[in-house]
Design a protein around this motif. Sequence first.
Motif, PDB file in Angstrom:
ATOM      1  N   GLU A 143     -28.780 -17.998  14.738  1.00 58.84           N
ATOM      2  CA  GLU A 143     -28.588 -19.290  15.413  1.00 58.84           C
ATOM      3  C   GLU A 143     -27.088 -19.558  15.478  1.00 58.84           C
ATOM      4  OE1 GLU A 143     -29.031 -21.518  17.615  1.00 58.84           O
ATOM      5  OE2 GLU A 143     -30.936 -22.304  16.840  1.00 58.84           O
ATOM      6  N   LYS A 144     -26.642 -20.072  16.618  1.00 57.81           N
ATOM      7  CA  LYS A 144     -25.210 -20.362  16.787  1.00 57.81           C
ATOM      8  C   LYS A 144     -25.070 -21.832  17.126  1.00 57.81           C
ATOM      9  CE  LYS A 144     -24.735 -15.688  18.465  1.00 57.81           C
ATOM     10  NZ  LYS A 144     -25.880 -15.075  19.144  1.00 57.81           N
ATOM     11  N   VAL A 145     -24.303 -22.529  16.346  1.00 55.77           N
ATOM     12  CA  VAL A 145     -24.182 -23.975  16.521  1.00 55.77           C
ATOM     13  C   VAL A 145     -22.723 -24.361  16.715  1.00 55.77           C
ATOM     14  CG1 VAL A 145     -24.838 -26.214  15.592  1.00 55.77           C
ATOM     15  CG2 VAL A 145     -26.049 -24.177  14.834  1.00 55.77           C
ATOM     16  N   THR A 146     -22.465 -25.126  17.751  1.00 56.22           N
ATOM     17  CA  THR A 146     -21.131 -25.685  17.942  1.00 56.22           C
ATOM     18  C   THR A 146     -21.218 -27.179  17.682  1.00 56.22           C
ATOM     19  OG1 THR A 146     -20.747 -24.048  19.663  1.00 56.22           O
ATOM     20  CG2 THR A 146     -19.197 -25.888  19.545  1.00 56.22           C
ATOM     21  N   THR A 147     -20.337 -27.662  16.842  1.00 53.44           N
ATOM     22  CA  THR A 147     -20.306 -29.088  16.525  1.00 53.44           C
ATOM     23  C   THR A 147     -18.945 -29.635  16.927  1.00 53.44           C
ATOM     24  OG1 THR A 147     -21.718 -28.619  14.626  1.00 53.44           O
ATOM     25  CG2 THR A 147     -20.694 -30.793  14.708  1.00 53.44           C
ATOM     26  N   TYR A 156     -17.642 -23.998  14.668  1.00 51.40           N
ATOM     27  CA  TYR A 156     -18.573 -23.034  15.238  1.00 51.40           C
ATOM     28  C   TYR A 156     -19.221 -22.293  14.091  1.00 51.40           C
ATOM     29  CZ  TYR A 156     -20.566 -19.102  17.696  1.00 51.40           C
ATOM     30  OH  TYR A 156     -21.447 -18.174  18.178  1.00 51.40           O
ATOM     31  N   GLU A 157     -20.529 -22.260  14.065  1.00 48.70           N
ATOM     32  CA  GLU A 157     -21.170 -21.523  12.977  1.00 48.70           C
ATOM     33  C   GLU A 157     -22.307 -20.666  13.500  1.00 48.70           C
ATOM     34  OE1 GLU A 157     -22.830 -24.137   9.931  1.00 48.70           O
ATOM     35  OE2 GLU A 157     -22.584 -25.832  11.270  1.00 48.70           O
ATOM     36  N   LYS A 159     -27.526 -22.653  20.204  1.00 57.21           N
ATOM     37  CA  LYS A 159     -27.650 -21.594  21.211  1.00 57.21           C
ATOM     38  C   LYS A 159     -29.080 -21.062  21.314  1.00 57.21           C
ATOM     39  CE  LYS A 159     -25.240 -18.907  23.985  1.00 57.21           C
ATOM     40  NZ  LYS A 159     -24.210 -17.891  23.871  1.00 57.21           N
ATOM     41  N   GLU A 160     -29.751 -20.882  20.178  1.00 52.85           N
ATOM     42  CA  GLU A 160     -31.100 -20.297  20.181  1.00 52.85           C
ATOM     43  C   GLU A 160     -32.178 -21.339  20.485  1.00 52.85           C
ATOM     44  OE1 GLU A 160     -32.588 -17.234  19.802  1.00 52.85           O
ATOM     45  OE2 GLU A 160     -30.549 -16.547  20.208  1.00 52.85           O
ATOM     46  N   ASP A 161     -32.263 -22.313  19.596  1.00 55.57           N
ATOM     47  CA  ASP A 161     -33.292 -23.339  19.721  1.00 55.57           C
ATOM     48  C   ASP A 161     -32.665 -24.587  20.342  1.00 55.57           C
ATOM     49  OD1 ASP A 161     -35.316 -25.108  19.528  1.00 55.57           O
ATOM     50  OD2 ASP A 161     -35.601 -24.926  17.348  1.00 55.57           O
ATOM     51  N   LYS A 162     -32.635 -24.600  21.687  1.00 57.25           N
ATOM     52  CA  LYS A 162     -31.896 -25.654  22.375  1.00 57.25           C
ATOM     53  C   LYS A 162     -32.523 -27.035  22.188  1.00 57.25           C
ATOM     54  CE  LYS A 162     -29.555 -22.917  25.923  1.00 57.25           C
ATOM     55  NZ  LYS A 162     -29.618 -21.595  25.282  1.00 57.25           N
ATOM     56  N   THR A 163     -33.774 -27.067  21.720  1.00 56.52           N
ATOM     57  CA  THR A 163     -34.409 -28.375  21.513  1.00 56.52           C
ATOM     58  C   THR A 163     -33.757 -29.120  20.345  1.00 56.52           C
ATOM     59  OG1 THR A 163     -36.033 -27.498  19.950  1.00 56.52           O
ATOM     60  CG2 THR A 163     -36.643 -27.481  22.282  1.00 56.52           C
ATOM     61  N   ARG A 164     -32.922 -28.388  19.598  1.00 50.11           N
ATOM     62  CA  ARG A 164     -32.296 -29.049  18.433  1.00 50.11           C
ATOM     63  C   ARG A 164     -30.977 -29.736  18.780  1.00 50.11           C
ATOM     64  NH1 ARG A 164     -32.156 -24.790  13.662  1.00 50.11           N
ATOM     65  NH2 ARG A 164     -31.754 -26.618  12.373  1.00 50.11           N
TER      66      ARG A 164
END
Lengths: 178, 437
Positions: B396-400, B372-373, B421-426
């Motif tokens: 931005e919050k990213v779960t990998t 989680y970052e 979380k922010e830019d869901k298109t990614r």
Amino acid sequence: MRYRLCLPLAAGLACLPAYAVQYLSVEQVQKLAYPDATAYRAQDVALSLAQMQQVEKLAGLPARSVNWRVFGAYNGDKLLGYLVLDDVIGKFELISYAVALNPDASIRQVEILAYRESHGSEIRLPAWRRQFAGKSASTGGLTLGGGIANISGATLSASHLTDGVRRIAAIAQLVLKP
Amino acid sequence: MKKNLIASAVAATLLAAPFAASAGEAELLARIDKMAAEQEQLKAELKASLQKTAVIEQKQQELASAAAPAIAAATTPAPSAAIAASGPTTIIGGYGEINYNRPSKNASAAQTDVRRAVIGIEHRFDDKTKLVSEFEWEHAIASATDSGESAIEQLYVERQFGNGLRGKAGLFLIPAGLLNTNHEPTAYYGVERNFVETAIIPSTWREAGVGLSGDTDSGLAWDAGITTGFDLGKWDAASSDGRESPLGAIHQEGQLAKSRDLSVHGALNWRGVPGLLLGGSLFSGKVGHKTEGYTANDARVTMYDLHARYTPGLWDLAGVYARGQISNTAALNLTLVGNPTPVPKAFAGWYLQAAYQAYKADDYVLSPFVRYEQYNTAKSYEALPQGLGVAPQADEKVTTVGANLKVGEGVVLKADYQKFKEDKTRDRLNLGVGFSY
């Protein structure tokens, strides 16, 4: 596969000495491992094919070599233990190390004689090496992640050294233990 | 072998016979002579190459048998002999990765890329001096019309001193975070490098200069150095590069690097408990280089990080916090008003990661992981007059979630899914293969 190019090899010459931090000489390790020893006797071991197979079974690793450099440490006639000298490859280069074993084939201590790479020299740390003490091929706990904690950033060195020590523990168990 | 050669010579002669016959006997004889000479030459070459092979095989065997140094029959233990085990003087290594990314909401943007291919050459001049070099290609092809890059990633000489200190000079990696100095694909989880250590710490981050390192028996290792730093003059407020990685947009990478202002760095890492690493680093330097007429000659980049890694048993737990600042940029940003990407005052991020060695059989090791970052490349800007500034970004919050499958020590297959979380298109699925030797 690793490619080892020995430039002088092409010219048929011997290679230059290794890039090494020499931490300990063999005599220093002998004194360190058995301060009470009055004599060291060479007791080199030559494994038979059957013994090599047993080592492989016990350590879960190929026995690799037939011949092993072993000293018996004595105080007078009393056997204090054994010192086995070996080298393993870290990432590219050799790590020279010694395993001191009690007469019952349990590990007394592990010492690094020389480490030649830029990274991974953390295997020298006393706290890390102390993890081996007291363990043997019969007690187990001699695998990286299974009794021996990994060193982040030095995984290959830590893993190869742990394998080397486990192999020596198996040889001691099979050949040196009375 | 010899028979084969003769047979082919004879066959060739026979095939050539019709022509030879018409051309006359003398010519035929000349041809046979020529062939015989060629055969002799081939024989000589074969012999030479066999000899060469034998020498190489012999050397390889010596190396493979762990080069048990001749400790003269143990009766006269010669420590120097044990230490001076003949080792290679030049070592070639390398690593690389080929990745596939598939955005889950836009499959037509799916992409496959030879992310990087690196050749490393280490050469030892003597027992205390060596050269370390790494040559890298990114994105498969580097040319004027392609988007690939070719770069020198490391190029430095290192010298060991008698007191255990190591000095280096040249282009080397800055010891920040966990990944920068340990960036081979086999060394980290996930197809892509984590965001904190690419967007905030601009890995693979290297600078040219001098450095000194040392360590103690208690497990404390330190690094210190003076190097080139960043060049704020490279900031392009019209492009989005600075938003992807503020320091990545102004790094100099040893290329005609402006050096009026030099930077300093230091790092401490403690490994006193087996399996545990605690560390931190600091890097600081001015980035204006006293450029004439430049409005940000007092700007300074300061980057620091705190990191921890703990590997109890089959677990591999890691965390990094990194924060960067660029000071004294208000006047510069005033000149950039209207552009989408002014220079941020602060950017930061952190991650926590847990991996577990779930399966091991023969050469295969499967380690699922989750990371989680949270990161922000423009956390704040220096104050501008009302209405001229740009609002700070949201974190931005990213779960990998994914797994690494190691095959032996040198090869890794990776698969993971990343949720933003922010830019869901990614949001995307990643697959990759990497190697290191």
